[in-house]
Design an enzyme around this catalytic site. Structure first.
Site, PDB file in Angstrom:
ATOM      1  N   THR A  91       0.847  -1.188   0.000  1.00 27.07           N
ATOM      2  CA  THR A  91       0.000   0.000   0.000  1.00 27.07           C
ATOM      3  C   THR A  91       0.883   1.237   0.000  1.00 27.07           C
ATOM      4  O   THR A  91       2.119   1.143   0.016  1.00 27.07           O
ATOM      5  CB  THR A  91      -0.971   0.006   1.195  1.00 27.07           C
ATOM      6  OG1 THR A  91      -1.985   1.001   0.972  1.00 27.07           O
ATOM      7  CG2 THR A  91      -0.255   0.290   2.511  1.00 27.07           C
ATOM      8  N   LEU A 167      -6.646  -1.696   5.978  1.00 28.47           N
ATOM      9  CA  LEU A 167      -6.291  -2.151   7.314  1.00 28.47           C
ATOM     10  C   LEU A 167      -5.067  -3.060   7.242  1.00 28.47           C
ATOM     11  O   LEU A 167      -4.906  -3.825   6.287  1.00 28.47           O
ATOM     12  CB  LEU A 167      -7.427  -2.964   7.952  1.00 28.47           C
ATOM     13  CG  LEU A 167      -8.643  -2.244   8.524  1.00 28.47           C
ATOM     14  CD1 LEU A 167      -9.517  -1.707   7.403  1.00 28.47           C
ATOM     15  CD2 LEU A 167      -9.459  -3.204   9.394  1.00 28.47           C
ATOM     16  N   GLY A 168      -4.237  -2.991   8.255  1.00 23.53           N
ATOM     17  CA  GLY A 168      -3.111  -3.916   8.383  1.00 23.53           C
ATOM     18  C   GLY A 168      -2.577  -3.861   9.796  1.00 23.53           C
ATOM     19  O   GLY A 168      -2.105  -2.813  10.247  1.00 23.53           O
ATOM     20  N   GLY A 179      -2.214  -0.424  11.902  1.00 26.25           N
ATOM     21  CA  GLY A 179      -3.595   0.035  12.035  1.00 26.25           C
ATOM     22  C   GLY A 179      -4.316   0.267  10.735  1.00 26.25           C
ATOM     23  O   GLY A 179      -4.356  -0.600   9.869  1.00 26.25           O
ATOM     24  N   CYS A 197      -3.186  -3.288  -1.921  1.00 25.41           N
ATOM     25  CA  CYS A 197      -3.504  -4.396  -1.004  1.00 25.41           C
ATOM     26  C   CYS A 197      -3.524  -5.739  -1.730  1.00 25.41           C
ATOM     27  O   CYS A 197      -4.138  -6.707  -1.258  1.00 25.41           O
ATOM     28  CB  CYS A 197      -4.833  -4.148  -0.301  1.00 25.41           C
ATOM     29  SG  CYS A 197      -4.861  -2.601   0.639  1.00 25.41           S
TER      30      CYS A 197
END
Length: 249
Positions: A91, A167-168, A179, A197
């Protein structure tokens, strides 16, 4: 951690809020990891430490998750590519994107990892849908997907237009770090160099294309109303004031 870090005192058991602008990725990651390791060690000694939420606007960077595949980087540009220890694929982070790092003791919050992911998605949904409702015609809404973590924008025909938040997370001994990332005013062309992603052809969106954020190029991301609303929503969830709603499979 850089010089823009500013811890804000919070009452009772509320999380500490830290703000980092023009943040170097490696330095911020190291500080986040060291904070987590320190909390783990404190807990071993019977000491409970407050959770923290970090409001971050990074300098431009591409990050590749722990199991990330280089094939999802479509072209090499001048922006650095950094391998990191979160979940997920590749990302981008940078100017005009709100990153919120969740440094949470999941056991103290009485959350499973799935609970935390759902709280993250639903907090974003809550705030975005509140913003999108400002349009009298209610043309769009935000919703997560079970097959692809994150939050997406749909129109009234239930057609998915694209992804607006990613999100991660990383979990270590019951503590989370990393986050969520929400596109607010960023230049979406940065995503053309990657499969966001890990999804080829995934269209990325930003909130300012749907609502008036009252932002100027000089406005810090931390000063935007949507940032403050999201922080408030997350704090209420940590306090148990906003429960998870049922998840559609």
């Amino acid at each position: 951690m850089n010089n823009n870090t500013s811890p804000n005192p919070t009452p009772n058991n509320a999380p500490i809020i830290r703000t980092l602008l023009n943040a170097d990725y490696n330095g911020t990651h190291d500080a986040m990891l060291n904070t987590t390791l320190s909390r783990i060690e404190s807990k071993k000694q019977g000491i409970t430490t407050p959770d923290e939420l970090w409001v971050v606007e990074h300098n431009d960077v591409y990050t590749l998750g722990q199991a990330g595949k280089e094939e999802h980087i479509l072209q090499r540009v001048d922006t650095p590519i950094i391998h990191t220890d979160r979940g997920g694929q590749v990302t981008w982070h940078g100017k005009g994107q709100l990153v919120l790092y969740w440094l949470i003791d999941l056991n103290e919050a009485n959350w499973s990892v799935r609970d935390m992911v759902s709280h993250a998605e639903q907090s974003i949904e809550d705030v975005l849908n509140s913003c999108l409702a400002q349009d009298s015609q209610h043309q769009f809404y935000a919703k997560s997907r079970r097959d692809a973590p994150g939050v997406y924008i749909y129109n009234n025909d239930d057609l998915m237009l694209g992804k607006i938040a990613s999100l991660g997370f990383k979990i270590k001994h019951g503590f989370s770090y990393h986050g969520i990332a929400l596109n607010l005013t960023c230049d979406l062309a940065v995503f053309n160099a990657i499969n966001p992603c890990g999804y080829a052809g995934m269209k990325m969106l930003k909130l300012e294309d749907f609502v008036d954020l009252a932002a100027t190029p000089e406005t810090p991301i931390s000063d935007l109303a949507v940032t403050k609303q999201l922080l408030s929503n997350i704090q209420k969830r940590l306090a148990g004031d906003i429960p998870l709603h049922p998840i559609n499979k």
